[in-house]
Design an enzyme around this catalytic site. Sequence first.
Site, short mmCIF file in Angstrom:
data_model
loop_
_atom_site.label_atom_id
_atom_site.label_comp_id
_atom_site.label_asym_id
_atom_site.label_seq_id
_atom_site.Cartn_x
_atom_site.Cartn_y
_atom_site.Cartn_z
N HIS A 199 15.70 -7.73 -23.34
CA HIS A 199 14.73 -8.70 -23.86
C HIS A 199 13.65 -9.04 -22.83
O HIS A 199 12.55 -9.43 -23.21
CB HIS A 199 15.45 -9.94 -24.39
CG HIS A 199 16.08 -9.68 -25.72
ND1 HIS A 199 17.41 -9.37 -25.84
CD2 HIS A 199 15.55 -9.62 -26.97
CE1 HIS A 199 17.69 -9.15 -27.12
NE2 HIS A 199 16.59 -9.30 -27.82
N ARG A 306 11.36 -14.03 -33.10
CA ARG A 306 12.58 -14.29 -32.33
C ARG A 306 12.60 -15.77 -31.90
O ARG A 306 12.19 -16.10 -30.79
CB ARG A 306 12.63 -13.40 -31.08
CG ARG A 306 12.86 -11.92 -31.37
CD ARG A 306 13.00 -11.15 -30.07
NE ARG A 306 13.56 -9.84 -30.26
CZ ARG A 306 12.82 -8.71 -30.34
NH1 ARG A 306 11.51 -8.76 -30.25
NH2 ARG A 306 13.41 -7.54 -30.51
N ARG A 342 13.59 -15.27 -37.94
CA ARG A 342 15.01 -14.98 -37.70
C ARG A 342 15.65 -16.22 -37.11
O ARG A 342 15.13 -16.79 -36.15
CB ARG A 342 15.14 -13.81 -36.74
CG ARG A 342 16.57 -13.68 -36.24
CD ARG A 342 16.76 -12.48 -35.41
NE ARG A 342 16.41 -12.69 -34.02
CZ ARG A 342 16.49 -11.74 -33.11
NH1 ARG A 342 16.87 -10.53 -33.47
NH2 ARG A 342 16.19 -11.98 -31.87
N GLU A 442 22.53 -4.71 -37.77
CA GLU A 442 22.48 -4.28 -36.37
C GLU A 442 23.87 -4.09 -35.77
O GLU A 442 24.01 -3.89 -34.58
CB GLU A 442 21.63 -5.24 -35.54
CG GLU A 442 21.95 -6.71 -35.71
CD GLU A 442 20.99 -7.62 -34.94
OE1 GLU A 442 20.21 -7.14 -34.11
OE2 GLU A 442 21.04 -8.84 -35.19
N ASN A 465 17.84 -1.91 -31.91
CA ASN A 465 18.19 -2.13 -30.49
C ASN A 465 19.69 -2.36 -30.34
O ASN A 465 20.35 -1.79 -29.48
CB ASN A 465 17.44 -3.34 -29.92
CG ASN A 465 15.95 -3.20 -30.05
OD1 ASN A 465 15.45 -2.09 -30.19
ND2 ASN A 465 15.23 -4.31 -30.03
N ASP A 466 20.19 -3.23 -31.21
CA ASP A 466 21.62 -3.52 -31.16
C ASP A 466 22.43 -2.46 -31.88
O ASP A 466 23.51 -2.08 -31.41
CB ASP A 466 21.91 -4.90 -31.77
CG ASP A 466 21.60 -6.01 -30.78
OD1 ASP A 466 22.02 -5.88 -29.62
OD2 ASP A 466 20.92 -6.98 -31.16
N ARG A 476 22.74 -2.09 -23.91
CA ARG A 476 21.30 -1.87 -24.00
C ARG A 476 20.53 -2.30 -22.76
O ARG A 476 19.35 -1.97 -22.63
CB ARG A 476 20.73 -2.56 -25.24
CG ARG A 476 20.80 -4.05 -25.22
CD ARG A 476 20.45 -4.65 -26.56
NE ARG A 476 19.06 -5.08 -26.64
CZ ARG A 476 18.55 -5.79 -27.64
NH1 ARG A 476 19.31 -6.12 -28.67
NH2 ARG A 476 17.31 -6.16 -27.64
N CYS A 513 13.08 -3.43 -37.41
CA CYS A 513 12.36 -4.31 -36.49
C CYS A 513 12.78 -4.09 -35.04
O CYS A 513 12.33 -4.77 -34.15
CB CYS A 513 12.53 -5.78 -36.89
SG CYS A 513 14.22 -6.34 -36.79
C1 PEP Z 1 17.38 -5.48 -32.57
O1 PEP Z 1 18.54 -5.67 -32.19
O2 PEP Z 1 16.93 -4.34 -32.81
C2 PEP Z 1 16.46 -6.61 -32.76
C3 PEP Z 1 15.30 -6.43 -33.32
O3 PEP Z 1 16.81 -7.83 -32.29
P1 PEP Z 1 16.90 -8.17 -30.73
O4 PEP Z 1 16.18 -7.09 -29.97
O5 PEP Z 1 16.26 -9.49 -30.53
O6 PEP Z 1 18.35 -8.18 -30.47
MG MG Z 2 19.37 -7.60 -32.22
#
Ligand code: PEP
Ligand code: MG
Length: 589
Positions: A199, A306, A342, A442, A465-466, A476, A513
């Site tokens: 992040h 976010r 979210r 996710e 991402n998750d 990650r 996303c």
């Molecule tokens: C993700 O996990 O892809 C996502 C968009 O949320 P974050 O990156 O905030 O975990």
């Molecule tokens: Mg996520």
Amino acid sequence: MSADNARQEVCFFGAGASPGIARGKIHVVRDELDDVPRYRIAPSQIADEIGRFEAALIQTRMQILKMQQRIAESIGAKDAAIFDAHLLVVEDRTLIDEVLRKLETDLWNVEWVFQEVATRYAATLSKIDDPYLRERALDIQDVCKRVIRNLQGKAPRAFLALTEPHILVAHNLTPSDTASMNKKHVLGIATDLGSRTSHAAIMARSLNIPAIVGLHDITAKLETGQYVLLDGIDGVLIVNPTAETLAKYAEIESKRAKVVAQLKELRETTSTTRDGRHIVLSANIELPEDVEAVFANGAEGIGLYRTEFLYLNRNTLPTEEEQYETYRQVAERVRPHPLIIRTFDLGGDKLAAGTVDMTDELNPFLGWRAIRFCLENIDIFKTQLSAILRASTVGNVKIMFPMISGLDELRRAIEVLAECKEELRKAEIDIADKIEVGAMIEIPSAAISANVLAREVDFFSIGTNDLIQYALAVDRVNEKIAHLYEPTHPAVVRLLKMIADAAHANNIWVGVCGEMAGDIALTPLLLGLGMDELSTSAMLVPRVKRAVQSLAIPECRELVEETLKLDTPSEILARCLELADKHYGDLLG
Ligand code: PEP
Ligand code: MG
């Protein structure tokens, strides 16, 4: 770097995390001990400084005892005994008395004095030829960091107060560190740890600060004051760049600027494929001020807000009123386009240390995070939901829940939302008639049961991402295994297909996303899988738009058919790149 080669050009390679080129002198922050503020105190302040010191020692002692107890329960008393040595450090009279003496003679703030004394003490012990005493030196360093962190309390990290322009070279940055940065002063970021989907990196992209992550031990190799060129696209940090290198980069920059200018012309165009399929192209934001970049880059709305960033860097939780005001202002600026809010996703690498205690988990990404925390802290959750519902009257607001792992969790979240609606109605407070509700997909369990979840919501937004980190068991944010984090892994492609098919079979729309949505090498794959929406960092929107406009759905579907027959991530990536290169090769370089 030795004095001999101090002037030589040296390149270091990491992962490009936020595009752009920065040049300037670096400021190195190795860890907390490198980031201790130093200021003079008056003799009249000595008593207060002693008070702060005593309180920090007590707090440190309590933390060590708590940690010791947890380790004793989970691993065993033998391992927990390691912390006995740490406890001895906070009671070490030689160390404490020396700090008190120097406070009176030197008149510096106590964290500075303590750091000086502890470092000297540890250095002396580490030189003695005795394994026990050398171990003690390590204990002192460890405890010293903790005491200093406690002395600084919730104070922002000292480097945030720098006022000269610099490139920050740090061991690690938290999302809250990055969120607090001033673009005027921080020209670029380079870190030992981290990856593209941490992040802190996502935040750097939103702030438009060029960044490189995963440089392993760069902080050990560089010194504050050295001059560097940072290339956030290719992930290269060049120390002492020669005149030739600087000239080469000036040329690269001017070429990149031309491409950016051409892409800017797409701002008012729609993201429609060559064969007429409209793909909703939205942007992700972390802070309300990011909205400006959303429209400057020609996005159609916000696909992921976010909201957890509202909870960071503060000592009290945001009230319903404060949240309502924030969401209302964002919704007003974004309408008539959608704003997908979210609900907050704290935990993992986003810790709101001042307000919500989620610290000291052994596996934070598998722990008390996002919806899991919300469903056990209903009051905090309801405060946010009510604020969002109230803001829904002024724009096209949608709500989505993060980290859904199964049906019960999703139903419970929807139930709490219904309770909030009911309470607001009873209080005669307006909310929109229809508010779309979505689930983030996710977690692999949610992907696999997507057909069940799809019946309960209006849309899916895939958090790749998750999803990738959990599907491949690759943390990650861990740069050591960043090479294993592969969005084109056949398992990931299959999961994405499962989710998209389940959404469409239930007549709901599905978007992506996660950072994958902004990777134009993968746009053909995502379109072929049937994604209806892509939401990415605002700065990447123009490139994705060009990619969408250059592609036709049948060729993308064909690509997916072919990739499903391929067995390795590299083969799938190569096939995606082939199609991308055919249509917009100029953007890939
Ligand atoms: C993700 O996990 O892809 C996502 C968009 O949320 P974050 O990156 O905030 O975990
Ligand atoms: Mg996520």
